[in-house]
Design a protein around this motif. Structure first.
Motif, short mmCIF file in Angstrom:
data_model
loop_
_atom_site.label_atom_id
_atom_site.label_comp_id
_atom_site.label_asym_id
_atom_site.label_seq_id
_atom_site.Cartn_x
_atom_site.Cartn_y
_atom_site.Cartn_z
N GLN A 13 29.04 5.28 5.41
CA GLN A 13 29.79 6.20 4.55
C GLN A 13 28.89 7.34 4.06
N PHE A 14 27.67 7.01 3.66
CA PHE A 14 26.76 8.02 3.12
C PHE A 14 26.41 9.05 4.20
N LEU A 15 26.10 8.58 5.40
CA LEU A 15 25.72 9.50 6.48
C LEU A 15 26.89 10.38 6.89
N GLU A 16 28.07 9.80 6.97
CA GLU A 16 29.24 10.59 7.36
C GLU A 16 29.60 11.63 6.30
N GLN A 17 29.30 11.31 5.05
CA GLN A 17 29.60 12.24 3.96
C GLN A 17 28.59 13.37 3.89
N ASN A 18 27.36 13.11 4.32
CA ASN A 18 26.28 14.09 4.12
C ASN A 18 25.88 14.86 5.38
N PHE A 19 26.18 14.34 6.57
CA PHE A 19 25.72 14.99 7.80
C PHE A 19 26.84 15.08 8.82
N GLU A 20 26.82 16.15 9.61
CA GLU A 20 27.88 16.40 10.58
C GLU A 20 27.50 15.98 12.00
N THR A 21 26.22 16.06 12.34
CA THR A 21 25.79 15.82 13.73
C THR A 21 25.73 14.33 14.05
N GLU A 22 26.47 13.93 15.09
CA GLU A 22 26.56 12.51 15.44
C GLU A 22 25.20 11.92 15.79
N THR A 23 24.43 12.64 16.59
CA THR A 23 23.14 12.12 17.04
C THR A 23 22.19 11.95 15.86
N LEU A 24 22.23 12.86 14.91
CA LEU A 24 21.39 12.74 13.73
C LEU A 24 21.81 11.54 12.89
N ARG A 25 23.11 11.34 12.73
CA ARG A 25 23.58 10.17 11.99
C ARG A 25 23.08 8.87 12.64
N GLY A 26 23.22 8.79 13.96
CA GLY A 26 22.76 7.59 14.65
C GLY A 26 21.28 7.37 14.48
N MET A 27 20.49 8.44 14.60
CA MET A 27 19.04 8.35 14.47
C MET A 27 18.65 7.85 13.07
N LEU A 28 19.23 8.44 12.04
CA LEU A 28 18.88 8.05 10.67
C LEU A 28 19.34 6.64 10.36
N ALA A 29 20.51 6.25 10.88
CA ALA A 29 21.00 4.89 10.64
C ALA A 29 20.07 3.86 11.27
N PHE A 30 19.71 4.07 12.51
CA PHE A 30 18.86 3.10 13.22
C PHE A 30 17.48 3.01 12.57
N GLN A 31 16.88 4.14 12.25
CA GLN A 31 15.56 4.10 11.63
C GLN A 31 15.58 3.44 10.26
N SER A 32 16.67 3.61 9.53
CA SER A 32 16.75 3.05 8.17
C SER A 32 16.82 1.54 8.18
#
Length: 538
Positions: free
Chosen positions: A190-209
């Motif tokens: 929810q946080f990533l979808e609310q704050n970022f638009e780029t799918e690849t960036l969301r995936g990258m940040l989610a996996f690293q976190s």
């Protein structure tokens, strides 16, 4: 103790970059320091043993290592060949098909590329803004932590921290209050979808976190793991052109620290493998190795705590409560490693027309969007393992050609998620390796054909080599006031050890690369300098 024992001020057990930082600082301060090896859990599983004839991986950073310029300068590592600006800080997040990939780094070793800033300037601006807001929030938490009364019961500490945090946040702007509330209540998705638009960036940040844990990205409150990840990477704005965390192979850093140690008078006895920790009335006295006895009043360990306390100490000397605490350390964390020998580099579809050697020197991530991460988790919960896990790839031979053998590249893959405590059987090893390599092959169609041999590392061999990567898996706990602290001290790791003279600065050559163990080697050396004197000055 034997009359023939070799005597020192400090014994360093395990060769990791955190322990070598401690060794260098203490040797420079006049302490006599001896470095000895930890036991090898399984052949090929450690950085310096062959997993294929003549092929070693060297230490790899599947989680980025923050570089502290103060430490680099004070230990003069540039003189020993480690120029921080010239090291690999690159990160590549693979996209689906020919969709825009995320790359931040220097593919030619000179020109800096940041595709986030190019393809998604709003996302990049938000990333920088988030880092600044989190740094401010972390300072609030630090102020609360430093002003905490000396409560003896944990419950009172937690209650006090809640009210004191609320009071501090009430004096800050609404933006910071909202951010704190979002981190505590929102899911990572929810946080990533609310704050970022780029799918690849969301995936990258989610996996690293959530790399190294069984955290569900849809779980309420899991957004806090993004905050911990971002802050643990250091004070510099994330993905800026200033000094960034080290990614990929950490062999160049280890070489420089070793050479500096030799110059500073550290005694390296890495041919000596410790077989027993010597204690007397709960005081550390020394170590027994396969080549002799070494004595010292202090031990700084950079190995997995289960090896240290359960394998190397006489069980009669360990209190049952502490033994249970160590035994229950959550190493069963849902991710598995595979080392491979490759006859050619992976040809990722999204890099078509580009030289892969220029883009694969650092850390390559396969988690192209948040749904990919969620699917891997859901499959593990329902089927016992992901058919297409998220993958972190490091090809250390691109950074250090000495790690090549007979024209073969060494490659390290970490795949997540898998069933925790998956039995370490031949059938499971083959199935896991196939799932992880198939995930890479989906994006680099030549990958599976390029594999000459592979070594899956799971079960006890995995736990005792790569070990914990995520803060929820560390031996200590992270209370509310510390979960956003980027400058954790050594007290965060086993603050109440029952043995005097023993410290833990990391969990081994590669897991001490954990960003959440930032500068522990430095902090322990500083603590020892403040509380002890070298024997020559006594």
């Amino acid at each position: 103790m034997s009359d023939s024992a070799q005597n020192f001020d400090v014994i360093i057990l395990g060769v990791g970059h955190q322990s070598l930082v401690s060794a260098n600082y203490l040797a420079k301060s006049g302490f006599s320091v001896c470095v000895v090896d930890a036991p090898i859990p399984a052949s090929g599983a450690t950085p310096y043993t062959d997993f294929h004839e003549g092929l070693k991986s060297g230490p790899c950073a599947h989680t980025p290592i923050p570089l502290n310029r103060k430490i680099l300068d004070e230990l003069n590592l540039k003189e020993y060949g480690f120029d921080a600006e010239q090291q690999c800080h690159d990160i590549l997040s693979i996209a689906k098909g020919t969709d825009p990939f995320v790359f931040i780094g220097q593919p030619d070793g000179h020109s800096y590329i940041n595709t986030i800033a190019d393809i998604a300037p709003n996302d990049y601006a938000r990333l920088i803004e988030l880092h600044e807001q989190l740094a401010e929030l972390a300072q609030v938490m630090s102020n609360v932590d430093l002003s905490m009364p000396e409560y003896t019961q944990k419950g009172w500490k937690d209650i006090w921290a809640i009210f004191e945090t609320a009071k501090h946040l009430a004096t800050n702007q609404d933006t910071l209050q909202k951010l704190f509330a979002d981190l505590m209540t929102m899911s990572l998705t929810q946080f990533l979808e609310q704050n970022f638009e780029t799918e690849t960036l969301r995936g990258m940040l989610a996996f690293q976190s959530i790399l190294g844990s069984m955290i569900n990205p849809d779980q309420e409150g899991s957004a806090a793991f993004l905050a911990m990840h971002v802050l643990a990477l250091g004070e510099n704005p994330l993905f800026g052109e200033n000094l960034q965390p080290l990614r990929g192979s950490i062999q160049p850093l280890m070489k420089a620290l070793t050479q500096a140690g030799i110059a500073n008078g550290v005694s390296f006895n890495t041919g000596a493998t410790v077989t027993q920790i010597l204690l007397e009335n709960n005081l550390f006295k020394g170590v027994e190795t396969d080549t002799g006895i070494f004595t010292a009043p202090l031990l700084i360990a950079d190995i997995n705590p289960q090896i240290l306390f359960l394998d190397l100490i006489d069980e009669t000397k360990i209190q049952p409560e502490f033994k249970l605490r160590i035994s229950n350390m959550s190493n069963a964390n849902g991710f598995i490693r595979v080392k491979l020998a490759l006859k050619e580099l992976p040809q990722f579809t999204c890099l078509e027309g580009k030289d892969p050697a220029s883009y694969l020197k650092g850390n390559t991530l396969i988690a192209p969007d948040i749904n990919y991460v969620r699917t891997a988790f859901d499959q593990t919960m329902n089927e016992g393992g992901s058919q297409r896990p998220n993958v972190s790839m490091v090809i250390p031979s691109l950074s250090d050609p000495e790690l090549m053998a007979d024209g073969l590249h060494c490659c390290s893959l970490v795949g997540q998620y898998f069933e925790p405590n998956l039995p370490d059987t031949k059938e499971n090893k083959i199935a896991v390796a196939q799932a992880i390599t198939a995930a890479v092959n989906d994006f680099a169609p030549n990958f599976q054909d390029s594999v000459v041999t592979f070594l899956p590392i799971m079960g006890e061999a995995f736990d005792k080599t790569l070990g914990p990567l995520n803060p929820d898996l560390t031996g200590g706990t992270l209370p509310l006031t510390r979960f956003l602290r980027s400058g954790l001290t050594h007290h965060s790791l086993f603050a109440d050890l029952p043995f005097e003279g023993m410290y833990i600065c990391g969990y081994g050559p590669e897991s001490s690369a954990n960003a959440h163990l930032t500068d522990f080697g430095y902090h322990i050396a500083k603590h020892v300098n403040q509380t002890r004197k070298p024997s020559a000055a006594a």
